[in-house]
Motif scaffolding. Structure first.
Motif, PDB file in Angstrom:
ATOM      1  N   TYR A 295      13.262  -7.825  -1.730  1.00  0.00           N
ATOM      2  CA  TYR A 295      11.935  -7.615  -1.175  1.00  0.00           C
ATOM      3  C   TYR A 295      11.548  -8.867  -0.393  1.00  0.00           C
ATOM      4  O   TYR A 295      12.153  -9.938  -0.550  1.00  0.00           O
ATOM      5  CB  TYR A 295      10.908  -7.412  -2.296  1.00  0.00           C
ATOM      6  CG  TYR A 295      10.938  -6.071  -2.972  1.00  0.00           C
ATOM      7  CD1 TYR A 295      11.900  -5.765  -3.931  1.00  0.00           C
ATOM      8  CD2 TYR A 295       9.974  -5.098  -2.690  1.00  0.00           C
ATOM      9  CE1 TYR A 295      11.916  -4.533  -4.575  1.00  0.00           C
ATOM     10  CE2 TYR A 295       9.970  -3.873  -3.325  1.00  0.00           C
ATOM     11  CZ  TYR A 295      10.942  -3.598  -4.263  1.00  0.00           C
ATOM     12  OH  TYR A 295      10.957  -2.375  -4.895  1.00  0.00           O
TER      13      TYR A 295
ATOM     14  N   GLN B  28       7.782 -10.939   1.071  1.00  0.00           N
ATOM     15  CA  GLN B  28       6.328 -10.962   1.146  1.00  0.00           C
ATOM     16  C   GLN B  28       5.894 -12.050   2.110  1.00  0.00           C
ATOM     17  O   GLN B  28       6.214 -13.238   1.903  1.00  0.00           O
ATOM     18  CB  GLN B  28       5.715 -11.206  -0.232  1.00  0.00           C
ATOM     19  CG  GLN B  28       4.201 -11.140  -0.222  1.00  0.00           C
ATOM     20  CD  GLN B  28       3.623 -10.599  -1.496  1.00  0.00           C
ATOM     21  OE1 GLN B  28       4.231 -10.703  -2.562  1.00  0.00           O
ATOM     22  NE2 GLN B  28       2.449 -10.015  -1.411  1.00  0.00           N
TER      23      GLN B  28
ATOM     24  N   LYS C 113       0.309  -9.993   3.805  1.00  0.00           N
ATOM     25  CA  LYS C 113       0.936  -8.674   3.885  1.00  0.00           C
ATOM     26  C   LYS C 113       1.391  -8.209   2.515  1.00  0.00           C
ATOM     27  O   LYS C 113       1.590  -9.019   1.603  1.00  0.00           O
ATOM     28  CB  LYS C 113       2.120  -8.706   4.851  1.00  0.00           C
ATOM     29  CG  LYS C 113       1.732  -8.964   6.295  1.00  0.00           C
ATOM     30  CD  LYS C 113       2.946  -8.814   7.207  1.00  0.00           C
ATOM     31  CE  LYS C 113       2.560  -9.002   8.665  1.00  0.00           C
ATOM     32  NZ  LYS C 113       3.736  -8.843   9.567  1.00  0.00           N
ATOM     33  N   GLN C 114       1.565  -6.903   2.396  1.00  0.00           N
ATOM     34  CA  GLN C 114       2.070  -6.342   1.143  1.00  0.00           C
ATOM     35  C   GLN C 114       3.557  -6.643   0.991  1.00  0.00           C
ATOM     36  O   GLN C 114       4.289  -6.822   1.980  1.00  0.00           O
ATOM     37  CB  GLN C 114       1.855  -4.826   1.130  1.00  0.00           C
ATOM     38  CG  GLN C 114       0.417  -4.408   0.888  1.00  0.00           C
ATOM     39  CD  GLN C 114       0.292  -2.933   0.575  1.00  0.00           C
ATOM     40  OE1 GLN C 114       1.087  -2.124   1.048  1.00  0.00           O
ATOM     41  NE2 GLN C 114      -0.697  -2.581  -0.220  1.00  0.00           N
ATOM     42  N   ARG C 115       3.971  -6.698  -0.261  1.00  0.00           N
ATOM     43  CA  ARG C 115       5.390  -6.876  -0.530  1.00  0.00           C
ATOM     44  C   ARG C 115       6.150  -5.672   0.023  1.00  0.00           C
ATOM     45  O   ARG C 115       5.749  -4.524  -0.166  1.00  0.00           O
ATOM     46  CB  ARG C 115       5.614  -7.009  -2.036  1.00  0.00           C
ATOM     47  CG  ARG C 115       7.023  -7.391  -2.439  1.00  0.00           C
ATOM     48  CD  ARG C 115       7.080  -7.746  -3.908  1.00  0.00           C
ATOM     49  NE  ARG C 115       6.359  -8.985  -4.186  1.00  0.00           N
ATOM     50  CZ  ARG C 115       6.345  -9.568  -5.380  1.00  0.00           C
ATOM     51  NH1 ARG C 115       6.997  -9.026  -6.399  1.00  0.00           N
ATOM     52  NH2 ARG C 115       5.670 -10.687  -5.574  1.00  0.00           N
ATOM     53  N   GLU C 116       7.275  -5.955   0.675  1.00  0.00           N
ATOM     54  CA  GLU C 116       8.043  -4.927   1.383  1.00  0.00           C
ATOM     55  C   GLU C 116       9.471  -4.879   0.865  1.00  0.00           C
ATOM     56  O   GLU C 116      10.111  -5.924   0.734  1.00  0.00           O
ATOM     57  CB  GLU C 116       8.048  -5.251   2.884  1.00  0.00           C
ATOM     58  CG  GLU C 116       8.928  -4.377   3.735  1.00  0.00           C
ATOM     59  CD  GLU C 116       9.077  -4.879   5.160  1.00  0.00           C
ATOM     60  OE1 GLU C 116       9.422  -4.069   6.036  1.00  0.00           O
ATOM     61  OE2 GLU C 116       8.868  -6.082   5.401  1.00  0.00           O
TER      62      GLU C 116
END
Length: 115
Positions: free
Chosen positions: A37, A39, A43-46
């Protein structure tokens, strides 16, 4: 519970490459789906890439063709090869191990893409 330690981050120019490593201890990664992931600030964790327990592999659209996830069960390590890096790839990259009994995270490694 598996313990995860990421390494390999750093500062790289646009178009450059880095290889991240996630070394596991306490349990074999062979029984886990292993995921990377990222981050970025604000921003949101992706989810960037995943290597599932059935060995299917997936990538976020934003990194397809540039990033490659792989695992070495003998070394109990997962890798993320990142090529043609872009400024928008700048983030903390986190390793995740998941199965029915566990969902563990590393502390992350910073990747900064800047000229």
């Amino acid at each position: 519970q598996v313990h995860l330690v990421e390494s390999g981050g750093g500062l790289v120019q646009p178009g450059g490459s880095l290889r991240l490593s996630c070394e596991a201890s306490g349990s074999s990664i062979s029984i886990y789906s292993m995921n990377w992931y990222r981050q970025a600030p604000g921003k949101q964790r992706e989810l960037v890439a995943n290597d599932n327990s059935d060995r299917t592999i997936g990538y976020a659209d934003s990194v397809k063709g540039r990033f490659t996830i792989s695992r070495d069960n003998a070394k109990n390590t997962v890798y993320l090869q990142m090529n043609n890096l872009k400024p928008e790839d700048t983030a903390i990259y986190l390793c995740n191990a998941r199965n029915h009994f566990d969902n563990s995270w590393g502390m992350g490694t910073q990747v900064t893409v800047s000229s």
